[in-house]
Write a protein that holds these residues in place. Structure first.
Motif, mmCIF file in Angstrom:
data_model
loop_
_atom_site.group_PDB
_atom_site.id
_atom_site.type_symbol
_atom_site.label_atom_id
_atom_site.label_comp_id
_atom_site.label_asym_id
_atom_site.label_seq_id
_atom_site.Cartn_x
_atom_site.Cartn_y
_atom_site.Cartn_z
ATOM 1 N N LEU A 16 -56.824 8.555 -11.054
ATOM 2 C CA LEU A 16 -56.942 9.338 -9.433
ATOM 3 C C LEU A 16 -55.630 9.936 -9.244
ATOM 4 O O LEU A 16 -54.927 10.656 -9.230
ATOM 5 C CB LEU A 16 -57.898 8.662 -8.511
ATOM 6 C CG LEU A 16 -57.520 9.233 -7.492
ATOM 7 C CD1 LEU A 16 -58.007 10.863 -7.485
ATOM 8 C CD2 LEU A 16 -58.377 7.874 -6.382
ATOM 9 N N VAL A 17 -54.955 8.633 -9.507
ATOM 10 C CA VAL A 17 -53.524 8.936 -8.922
ATOM 11 C C VAL A 17 -52.205 9.666 -9.571
ATOM 12 O O VAL A 17 -51.821 11.185 -8.783
ATOM 13 C CB VAL A 17 -52.953 7.315 -9.013
ATOM 14 C CG1 VAL A 17 -51.179 7.530 -8.983
ATOM 15 C CG2 VAL A 17 -53.456 6.593 -7.586
ATOM 16 N N PRO A 18 -52.166 9.582 -10.773
ATOM 17 C CA PRO A 18 -51.589 11.296 -11.808
ATOM 18 C C PRO A 18 -52.260 12.669 -11.058
ATOM 19 O O PRO A 18 -51.485 13.491 -11.174
ATOM 20 C CB PRO A 18 -51.758 10.964 -12.542
ATOM 21 C CG PRO A 18 -51.845 9.425 -13.262
ATOM 22 C CD PRO A 18 -52.654 9.315 -11.573
ATOM 23 N N ALA A 19 -54.304 12.738 -11.256
ATOM 24 C CA ALA A 19 -54.301 13.952 -10.815
ATOM 25 C C ALA A 19 -53.716 14.155 -9.216
ATOM 26 O O ALA A 19 -53.385 15.674 -8.973
ATOM 27 C CB ALA A 19 -56.029 13.614 -11.265
ATOM 28 N N ALA A 20 -54.126 13.105 -8.267
ATOM 29 C CA ALA A 20 -53.967 13.918 -7.090
ATOM 30 C C ALA A 20 -52.278 14.194 -7.104
ATOM 31 O O ALA A 20 -51.823 15.066 -5.895
ATOM 32 C CB ALA A 20 -54.593 12.605 -5.891
ATOM 33 N N ARG A 21 -51.778 13.756 -7.372
ATOM 34 C CA ARG A 21 -49.944 13.911 -6.994
ATOM 35 C C ARG A 21 -49.816 15.645 -7.997
ATOM 36 O O ARG A 21 -48.852 15.823 -7.726
ATOM 37 C CB ARG A 21 -49.613 13.040 -7.809
ATOM 38 C CG ARG A 21 -48.604 11.445 -6.865
ATOM 39 C CD ARG A 21 -48.711 10.895 -8.491
ATOM 40 N NE ARG A 21 -47.912 9.398 -7.244
ATOM 41 C CZ ARG A 21 -47.496 8.164 -7.279
ATOM 42 N NH1 ARG A 21 -47.536 8.057 -8.967
ATOM 43 N NH2 ARG A 21 -47.333 7.161 -7.105
ATOM 44 N N ALA A 22 -50.197 15.632 -8.726
ATOM 45 C CA ALA A 22 -49.944 17.079 -9.758
ATOM 46 C C ALA A 22 -51.547 17.798 -8.560
ATOM 47 O O ALA A 22 -50.687 19.743 -8.783
ATOM 48 C CB ALA A 22 -51.324 17.280 -11.002
ATOM 49 N N LEU A 23 -51.992 17.437 -7.815
ATOM 50 C CA LEU A 23 -52.883 18.965 -7.174
ATOM 51 C C LEU A 23 -51.562 19.068 -5.604
ATOM 52 O O LEU A 23 -51.980 19.580 -4.869
ATOM 53 C CB LEU A 23 -54.693 18.463 -6.455
ATOM 54 C CG LEU A 23 -55.113 18.304 -7.942
ATOM 55 C CD1 LEU A 23 -56.232 17.763 -7.659
ATOM 56 C CD2 LEU A 23 -55.853 19.919 -8.271
ATOM 57 N N LEU A 24 -51.105 17.906 -5.267
ATOM 58 C CA LEU A 24 -50.586 18.110 -4.388
ATOM 59 C C LEU A 24 -49.296 18.590 -4.575
ATOM 60 O O LEU A 24 -48.994 19.983 -3.862
ATOM 61 C CB LEU A 24 -50.106 16.266 -3.989
ATOM 62 C CG LEU A 24 -51.228 15.238 -2.871
ATOM 63 C CD1 LEU A 24 -50.624 14.692 -3.078
ATOM 64 C CD2 LEU A 24 -51.180 17.021 -1.440
ATOM 65 N N GLN A 25 -48.182 18.775 -5.696
ATOM 66 C CA GLN A 25 -47.336 18.855 -5.730
ATOM 67 C C GLN A 25 -48.289 21.482 -6.321
ATOM 68 O O GLN A 25 -47.055 21.779 -5.939
ATOM 69 C CB GLN A 25 -46.781 19.162 -7.680
ATOM 70 C CG GLN A 25 -45.370 19.224 -7.256
ATOM 71 C CD GLN A 25 -44.869 18.467 -8.879
ATOM 72 O OE1 GLN A 25 -45.896 18.445 -10.009
ATOM 73 N NE2 GLN A 25 -43.795 19.043 -8.983
ATOM 74 N N LYS A 26 -48.910 20.967 -7.005
ATOM 75 C CA LYS A 26 -49.163 22.496 -7.334
ATOM 76 C C LYS A 26 -49.262 23.409 -5.601
ATOM 77 O O LYS A 26 -49.123 24.546 -5.455
ATOM 78 C CB LYS A 26 -50.635 22.675 -7.461
ATOM 79 C CG LYS A 26 -51.128 24.619 -8.488
ATOM 80 C CD LYS A 26 -52.797 23.937 -9.099
ATOM 81 C CE LYS A 26 -53.013 25.883 -9.398
ATOM 82 N NZ LYS A 26 -53.563 25.092 -10.899
ATOM 83 N N ALA A 27 -49.925 22.737 -4.956
ATOM 84 C CA ALA A 27 -50.332 22.801 -3.355
ATOM 85 C C ALA A 27 -49.721 22.702 -2.886
ATOM 86 O O ALA A 27 -49.303 23.885 -1.285
ATOM 87 C CB ALA A 27 -51.796 22.279 -2.660
ATOM 88 N N GLY A 28 -47.853 22.548 -2.991
ATOM 89 C CA GLY A 28 -46.783 23.318 -2.313
ATOM 90 C C GLY A 28 -47.646 21.688 -1.040
ATOM 91 O O GLY A 28 -46.398 21.189 0.305
ATOM 92 N N GLY A 29 -47.635 20.426 -1.143
ATOM 93 C CA GLY A 29 -48.587 19.496 -0.431
ATOM 94 C C GLY A 29 -47.314 18.689 -0.076
ATOM 95 O O GLY A 29 -46.689 17.835 -1.913
#
Length: 345
Positions: free
Chosen positions: A69-82
Motif C-alpha cells: 500500500l505505501v509505495p502505491a500511495a506514494r506513487a499516486l500522490l507524486q503523479k497527482a502532484g500531492g
C-alpha cells in the motif's frame, strides 16, 4: 483530583488527500482522491497489484499489506502532484471480520508513520462493496463470486448473512454452483438419478476424465476457486440456443442457487418498503441463466424492495468511506468487526 475529560476528536481536516483500498483474492487495488472544501471527492487515480495480501496464523498480514500500500500511495500522490499527509484511509479487506486482528493492531501505526494518516477505517470487503453499490442508503447488497455474502443496513446497524466459506456456507455462490454441477456430472458418469450428460461432457472437457477429479480437487488449497471455475459451464448448459436445448439439471441448479441467494438477501434487508437490493461480484457475469430466476426469487422474498444496479465497486466504496471519515460526514454505521474507525495520535 477530578477525572480528566475525554480527549476531543481530531478536527475536520478538509481539504485533504484520501485513500481507498480494496484487498481481495486477486490482489490489492488503491485509489487516491482529493477531498475539496465543499466536501466533494475528486478522484485522482488508482493502481492495481496482482499479489494477494498474505494470511497466516495471526490473520491478514499487516506488514505485507502495508508493504504494497505505501509505495502505491506514494506513487499516486507524486503523479497527482500531492504533498502533505493523507487525511483518511479506508481499507476494505476480504476476511477482515474473522482474520483482521493483526490489521487492527498494527496497520494504524504503520500508516501513520509512513503517510501521516490520522484517520483509518478498517472494513470488511462486503461493507466497501455495499458502499460502492448503494452509497449511504438503506438496503442490502449481495456480493457473489467464488463465495457469497450479503450485508444490509438500516443506517443504524449492520446485518450480515453467510460468507462462511465453501465448506460451511456461501450458498448459491460460484463454488456452490460449480460443486453442484460437478456432482451432477459424477451422477451421470455413474448412472445414478439426477445426473446430467451435458454437465458430464463439460466437466470432461474442462478437467479431463472425471475419475481423476478427486485427485485434482481434494489436495488443493484453492479448491473453492477450482469449483467456481465450473459455474460458467453450468450456466452455459442451462441456456438454450439454436444448437442445444437447455439442460434441465443445470437449470434446477441455478434455480436453487437463486433461491439461496434471495434467502440470504432477505435475512439482511431492512423490512421497510422502499429498501434497495444491489447485486455485485463476478458471479453475476454468467448472466440470465442465473439472473432471471434470481429476480423472480427476490420479488417473492422481498416484495417491498427494489433491485437496482450497483453504482460502483468495492474500491469506489472504500473511497466513499474514506471521504466521509475525512470530512466527519460518514453516514454508515460502525461495527466492531465489519467497520471499525481508528484515530491515531
Amino acid at each position: 483530583m477530578p477525572p480528566l475529560p475525554p480527549s476531543p476528536p481530531p478536527p475536520p481536516s478538509l481539504p485533504g488527500w484520501v485513500l481507498g483500498v480494496d484487498s481481495g483474492g486477486s490482489g490489492l487495488r488503491v485509489g487516491l482522491g482529493r477531498l475539496e472544501e465543499d466536501g466533494t471527492l475528486r478522484l485522482c487515480g488508482s493502481v492495481a497489484g496482482t499479489e494477494p495480501v498474505r494470511t497466516g496464523a495471526a490473520g491478514i498480514d499487516a506488514g505485507h499489506l502495508a508493504a504494497q500500500l505505501v509505495p502505491a500511495a506514494r506513487a499516486l500522490l507524486q503523479k497527482a502532484g500531492g504533498g502533505g499527509p493523507v487525511t483518511a484511509v479506508c481499507v476494505g479487506a476480504a476476511g477482515l471480520a474473522t482474520l483482521g486482528g493483526q490489521l487492527r493492531a498494527e496497520l494504524p501505526g504503520a500508516l501513520g508513520a509512513a503517510l501521516g494518516v490520522r484517520r483509518l477505517a478498517l472494513a470488511a470487503d462486503a461493507v466497501t462493496g455495499y458502499a460502492g453499490a448503494l452509497g449511504e442508503r438503506p438496503g442490502a447488497v449481495v456480493v457473489a463470486g467464488t463465495g457469497m455474502i450479503a450485508v444490509g443496513t438500516d443506517l443504524i446497524r449492520w446485518r450480515r448473512a453467510d460468507g462462511w466459506g465453501h465448506l460451511l456456507g456461501d450458498c448459491g455462490g460460484g463454488a456452490w454452483i460449480g460443486r453442484a454441477g460437478l456432482e451432477a456430472a459424477m451422477r451421470a458418469h455413474d448412472g445414478r438419478d439426477g445426473g446430467s450428460a451435458a454437465l458430464l461432457a463439460r466437466a470432461t472437457e474442462r478437467f479431463g476424465p472425471v475419475e481423476g477429479l478427486p485427485q485434482q480437487l481434494y489436495p488443493r488449497t484453492d479448491r473453492a476457486a477450482v469449483l467456481a471455475s465450473f459455474a460458467p459451464d453450468v450456466a452455459a448448459c442451462a441456456a438454450a440456443d439454436n444448437a442445444d436445448p437447455a439442460d434441465p439439471v443445470a437449470r434446477r441448479i441455478l434455480g436453487e442457487a437463486a433461491r439461496q441467494i434471495a434467502a440470504t438477501a432477505a435475512a439482511v434487508c431492512p423490512p421497510e418498503r422502499g429498501s434497495e437490493v444491489a447485486l455485485t461480484g463476478g458471479l453475476f457475469r454468467i448472466g440470465e441463466p442465473l439472473l432471471a430466476p434470481l429476480r423472480e426469487a427476490l420479488t417473492r422474498r422481498l416484495p417491498g424492495a427494489s433491485v437496482v444496479p450497483a453504482a460502483g465497486d468495492p474500491l469506489d466504496g472504500a473511497l466513499l468511506v474514506a471521504a466521509g471519515l475525512g470530512g466527519d460526514a460518514l453516514g454508515l454505521p460502525t461495527d466492531p468487526s465489519l467497520l471499525r474507525l481508528v484515530t491515531t495520535p
